[in-house]
Design a protein around this motif. Structure first.
Motif, short mmCIF file in Angstrom:
data_model
loop_
_atom_site.label_atom_id
_atom_site.label_comp_id
_atom_site.label_asym_id
_atom_site.label_seq_id
_atom_site.Cartn_x
_atom_site.Cartn_y
_atom_site.Cartn_z
N LYS A 57 123.30 72.26 14.16
CA LYS A 57 124.73 72.47 13.95
C LYS A 57 125.55 71.81 15.06
O LYS A 57 126.58 71.18 14.79
CB LYS A 57 125.01 73.97 13.90
N ARG A 58 125.08 71.93 16.28
CA ARG A 58 125.79 71.34 17.41
C ARG A 58 125.85 69.83 17.29
O ARG A 58 126.90 69.20 17.49
CB ARG A 58 125.11 71.75 18.71
N ILE A 59 124.72 69.19 16.95
CA ILE A 59 124.66 67.74 16.85
C ILE A 59 125.48 67.24 15.66
O ILE A 59 126.26 66.28 15.78
CB ILE A 59 123.19 67.27 16.73
N ALA A 60 125.32 67.89 14.51
CA ALA A 60 126.01 67.43 13.30
C ALA A 60 127.52 67.61 13.40
O ALA A 60 128.30 66.82 12.82
CB ALA A 60 125.48 68.17 12.08
N SER A 61 127.97 68.62 14.16
CA SER A 61 129.40 68.94 14.23
C SER A 61 130.13 68.25 15.37
O SER A 61 131.37 68.29 15.43
CB SER A 61 129.58 70.46 14.40
N ARG A 62 129.41 67.61 16.29
CA ARG A 62 130.02 67.04 17.49
C ARG A 62 131.10 66.01 17.12
O ARG A 62 130.83 64.98 16.52
CB ARG A 62 128.96 66.39 18.36
N GLY A 63 132.33 66.32 17.46
CA GLY A 63 133.44 65.42 17.23
C GLY A 63 134.01 65.44 15.82
O GLY A 63 134.99 64.75 15.53
N VAL A 64 133.38 66.26 14.93
CA VAL A 64 133.86 66.32 13.53
C VAL A 64 133.92 67.79 13.08
O VAL A 64 133.65 68.10 11.92
CB VAL A 64 132.95 65.50 12.59
N GLU A 65 134.30 68.67 14.01
CA GLU A 65 134.25 70.10 13.74
C GLU A 65 135.07 70.52 12.52
O GLU A 65 134.71 71.48 11.82
CB GLU A 65 134.72 70.88 14.96
N ASN A 66 136.13 69.82 12.22
CA ASN A 66 136.99 70.18 11.09
C ASN A 66 136.48 69.62 9.76
O ASN A 66 137.05 69.91 8.70
CB ASN A 66 138.42 69.69 11.32
N GLN A 67 135.44 68.81 9.82
CA GLN A 67 134.93 68.17 8.60
C GLN A 67 133.66 68.81 8.04
O GLN A 67 133.21 68.45 6.95
CB GLN A 67 134.63 66.68 8.87
N ILE A 68 133.05 69.73 8.78
CA ILE A 68 131.76 70.27 8.37
C ILE A 68 131.74 71.79 8.56
O ILE A 68 132.29 72.31 9.54
CB ILE A 68 130.61 69.60 9.17
N ARG A 69 131.12 72.50 7.61
CA ARG A 69 130.98 73.95 7.72
C ARG A 69 129.58 74.35 7.32
O ARG A 69 128.99 73.81 6.39
CB ARG A 69 132.00 74.66 6.81
N PHE A 70 129.04 75.35 8.04
CA PHE A 70 127.73 75.94 7.74
C PHE A 70 127.96 77.36 7.26
O PHE A 70 128.67 78.13 7.93
CB PHE A 70 126.84 75.96 8.99
N ALA A 71 127.35 77.73 6.14
CA ALA A 71 127.68 79.03 5.56
C ALA A 71 126.47 79.65 4.87
O ALA A 71 125.50 78.97 4.53
CB ALA A 71 128.82 78.89 4.56
N SER A 72 126.59 80.96 4.66
CA SER A 72 125.67 81.72 3.83
C SER A 72 126.47 82.41 2.74
O SER A 72 127.67 82.66 2.89
CB SER A 72 124.91 82.76 4.65
N SER A 73 125.79 82.75 1.64
CA SER A 73 126.44 83.44 0.54
C SER A 73 126.04 84.91 0.57
O SER A 73 124.85 85.24 0.60
CB SER A 73 126.03 82.82 -0.80
N GLY A 74 127.06 85.79 0.57
CA GLY A 74 126.78 87.22 0.62
C GLY A 74 127.83 88.04 -0.07
O GLY A 74 128.92 87.55 -0.39
N ILE A 75 127.50 89.31 -0.28
CA ILE A 75 128.41 90.22 -0.95
C ILE A 75 128.42 91.55 -0.22
O ILE A 75 127.36 92.01 0.24
CB ILE A 75 128.00 90.42 -2.43
N LYS A 76 129.60 92.15 -0.08
CA LYS A 76 129.70 93.46 0.55
C LYS A 76 129.22 94.54 -0.41
O LYS A 76 129.63 94.59 -1.57
CB LYS A 76 131.13 93.75 0.99
#
Length: 698
Positions: A321-340
């Motif tokens: 995540k750190r390497i992929a997001s470096r300098g492009v933090e607004n272009q990439i998101r890491f997420a999980s799918s969940g429900i309350k």
């Protein structure tokens, strides 16, 4: 799209056409399709996987009640194999690490070989470098229909697309489990020929013999309830194959991912079990930096299962995540799918799929994770779709939108509308409701990365040069378990000896041997020992020496010969009862070679086989039982072959006893002469056998 990204021999193996295809999202639909296709199979079924469970229920609930065929995998395949002797079923599964013993079916080869017809062929594949695994997941039906992707016919995989937090049908031999998401593709058409080649090459490489030749004559195996969502698609097959003694390295998937990242212009969507390859992170980061309009959404599991996942895969995901997001933090998101849930907790899906969608022109579905091992150490197989026109581009868009819709609790049409907006990535993350939605990944909650280096060495090694150069392999599970049992036995024996060391004296042993010789039950004890030794593969040579050591040079050979013949007769009867093909399936090629020798010779063949054994004593006896040799020829040949050897063993065994009890110069000379005579007999037998074979050869 006029320009293709496919480069055979670089980022893919072969390209061909998918005539009909559809994505099977989540295992409930996959299992339904597999059950329907297997029920319609007429010629062959191949199952290649990371794991398999014979007791897995392919159909559940009302589906199982309505089906005319069994729902449980082994029962379904056994029924079809019995109904159609011309149907050959090949099951090739990774001979897994002992680390998975508690999660998998124990000794599956025994389950499948002992409980299925002889036209079901099961094998555990151990042809893989150390720490590697066979990770391809392919099911091929009649060389007409193929399934591939992230799903195995294994435990804790089944789930419906609704992913209810408390589904009572989500239960198997390991107990209940949470929501589980995966993706498989079902295809027919010319592309199937590539998979027909893959499964047969794997089978030959692992077993040493060839499976049934492919038959590409059309047959109706497409499951009728499943609609076709992909038609006449150009596709490529990309692989990872590690270097072994018999194979060269193949890194097509690695290159394909990097080429697809470069080709992206607006949106990259990835759902994958693991993100740990720094090389892939750097390639993704480079693509985002080169195009400020490009965005990426990466979906994976939220919480780890076990210490190896947390300290290796989750710790490595922090770096990814750190390497992929470096300098492009607004272009990439890491997420999980969940429900309350009603109690206020969040129930997350377990993400096991391996899907990449680039804009609306490419989609990959396969077995490869974004890990070091999937790019280098494991066997993997991905299918890459390439859109050729507007209709196919819409179909790839639908794949992406449909998957996202499941994860965020919207309809496909609603997700499609989000992609018309300026920043769809932000819009997707802004969804707030009580259904499934996206949650930011927080890996630092589960690991401090303290043990990352050590755990990654086993779970996801970056450097695999040592394994490849030295051809180091994973030890077979059965071998590891056997060594552990041997170690425990050794410790028990050692403890007994340590606690009773005073008994092991010349006087005590002399008294024991004397009492054994004079026992009225000694003959029966010896015979029973030989028979019992036959079942546990105890070496008959060692048994003969022990018998001679106890009963001397006269009665020792007599007792030993009688016991050996009785043991041979019992194992011969066992082989005859088991049947030729049943025993052959279990014991493999070695017993077939013994059987071939028996079929060509009679008494003389058995005699020579006893003089120069080519396999353990009990295996020879079982092979004789399943072969065409007559029982009288077998017993007579065994007697003639053993007679000179038993006489010599009697002299050697008795000399050993005398040396131990009365170590004089005379007894040492007797022992030396006995061993010399034994060696002379063995060498003489060898040359006699070679001369006889040369004369017998045409």
């Amino acid at each position: 799209m006029n320009e293709t990204v496919f480069k055979p021999s670089e980022n893919c193996w072969k390209t061909d056409e998918i005539k009909r295809g559809t994505l099977l999202v989540d295992s409930a639909d996959f299992y339904r399709a597999v059950h329907a296709a297997m029920s319609r199979a007429r010629k062959s079924i191949f199952i290649l996987g990371w794991d398999i469970d014979s007791g897995i229920a392919l159909l559940r609930g009302e589906d199982a009640k309505r089906s005319a065929d069994p729902s449980v995998l082994i029962e379904l395949l056994s029924k079809k194999a019995r109904e159609n002797p011309e149907l050959n079923i090949y099951i090739l599964i990774w001979d897994s690490s002992v680390a998975f013993v508690g999660e998998r079916e124990f000794l599956p080869e025994l389950v499948w070989t002992n409980n299925t017809p002889e036209n079901i062929h099961f094998h555990l594949d151990s042809t893989i470098p150390l720490w590697g695994s066979h990770h391809q997941k392919i099911i091929l039906i009649d060389d007409q229909l193929v399934f591939t992707g992230g799903m195995d016919l294994a435990r804790q995989r089944w789930d419906e697309r609704s992913h209810h937090p408390e589904d009572p049908l989500r239960m198997d031999a390991n107990g209940s489990y949470g929501p589980f998401h995966d993706v498989q593709i079902m295809m027919d058409g010319p592309i199937v020929k590539s998979f027909s080649e893959i499964v047969r090459v794997r089978w030959k490489s692992s077993t040493g013999y060839e499976a049934k030749n492919p038959d590409f004559n059309p047959s109706a195996v497409w499951p009728p309830p499943f609609p076709v969502s992909l038609e006449n698609f150009r596709a490529a097959v990309a692989r990872t194959i590690p270097k072994t003694e018999t194979t060269s390295e193949v890194h097509e998937i690695n290159q394909m991912y990097r080429d697809l990242f470069k080709s992206a212009t607006r949106f990259i969507y990835i759902e994958n079990q693991y993100f740990s390859s720094k090389e892939m992170a750097r390639a993704l980061n480079a693509a985002l930096k080169n195009n400020k309009e490009l965005h990426a959404l990466l979906i994976s599991s939220y919480d780890p299962q076990g210490i190896f996942e947390s300290e290796a895969m989750w710790a490595n995901r922090i770096d990814f995540k750190r390497i992929a997001s470096r300098g492009v933090e607004n272009q990439i998101r890491f997420a999980s799918s969940g429900i309350k849930t009603q109690d206020g907790n969040i129930c997350y899906k377990r993400i096991h799929s391996k899907v990449l969608v680039v804009d609306d022109h490419h989609c990959t579905v396969g077995s490869a994770n974004l890990t070091n091992r999937s790019m280098d150490l494991d066997t993997e197989c991905d299918v890459v779709l390439e859109a050729q026109d507007l209709i196919q581009r819409k179909q790839i868009q639908h794949i992406r939108n449909d998957l996202i819709a499941e994860h965020v609790g919207l309809t496909t049409a609603e997700v499609e509308e989000l992609f018309t907006r300026q920043n769809p990535l932000a819009e997707i993350f802004n969804i707030q409701h009580d259904a499934y939605r996206l949650w930011e990944i927080e890996d630092t909650k589960f690991t401090t990365q303290t043990f990352q280096s050590m755990a990654s060495t086993f779970a996801d090694p970056e450097d695999t040069d040592i394994q490849k150069t030295l051809h180091l392999k994973n030890p077979r599970k059965v071998l590891v378990i056997s060594l552990l049992l041997a170690l425990v036995s050794f410790m028990i024996i050692g403890s007994f000896v340590r606690n009773h060391i005073s008994w092991f004296s010349t006087e005590s042993i002399h008294a024991f041997l004397k009492s054994a010789r004079s026992s009225p039950w000694s003959f029966l004890i010896v015979c029973a020992a030989y028979v019992a030794g036959g079942f546990v593969l105890f070496p008959v040579t060692l048994m003969s020496l022990l018998t001679a050591a106890v009963f001397g040079s006269l009665w020792g050979p007599i007792y030993g010969m009688t016991g050996a013949l009785l043991s041979a007769a019992v194992m011969f009867g066992l082989g005859h009862w088991a049947g030729l093909k049943g025993t052959r399936r279990f014991l493999g090629d070695r017993i077939r070679s013994i059987d071939a020798k028996f079929q060509k010779t009679g008494v003389i063949g058995v005699t020579i086989l006893r003089l120069i054994p080519i396999a353990p004593y009990s295996l020879v006896n079982i092979a004789a039982g399943i072969s065409s040799v007559r029982f009288i020829d077998f017993i007579l040949g065994t007697f003639l072959g053993f007679l000179p050897a038993f006489i010599v063993k009697g002299l050697v065994g008795d000399s050993l006893t005398q040396v131990f009890l009365n170590p004089t110069k005379k007894t040492v000379i007797y022992l030396t002469l006995g061993i010399g005579l034994w060696i002379l007999l063995t060498v003489g037998t060898y040359f006699f056998t070679k001369r006889w074979q040369n004369r017998a050869s045409p």
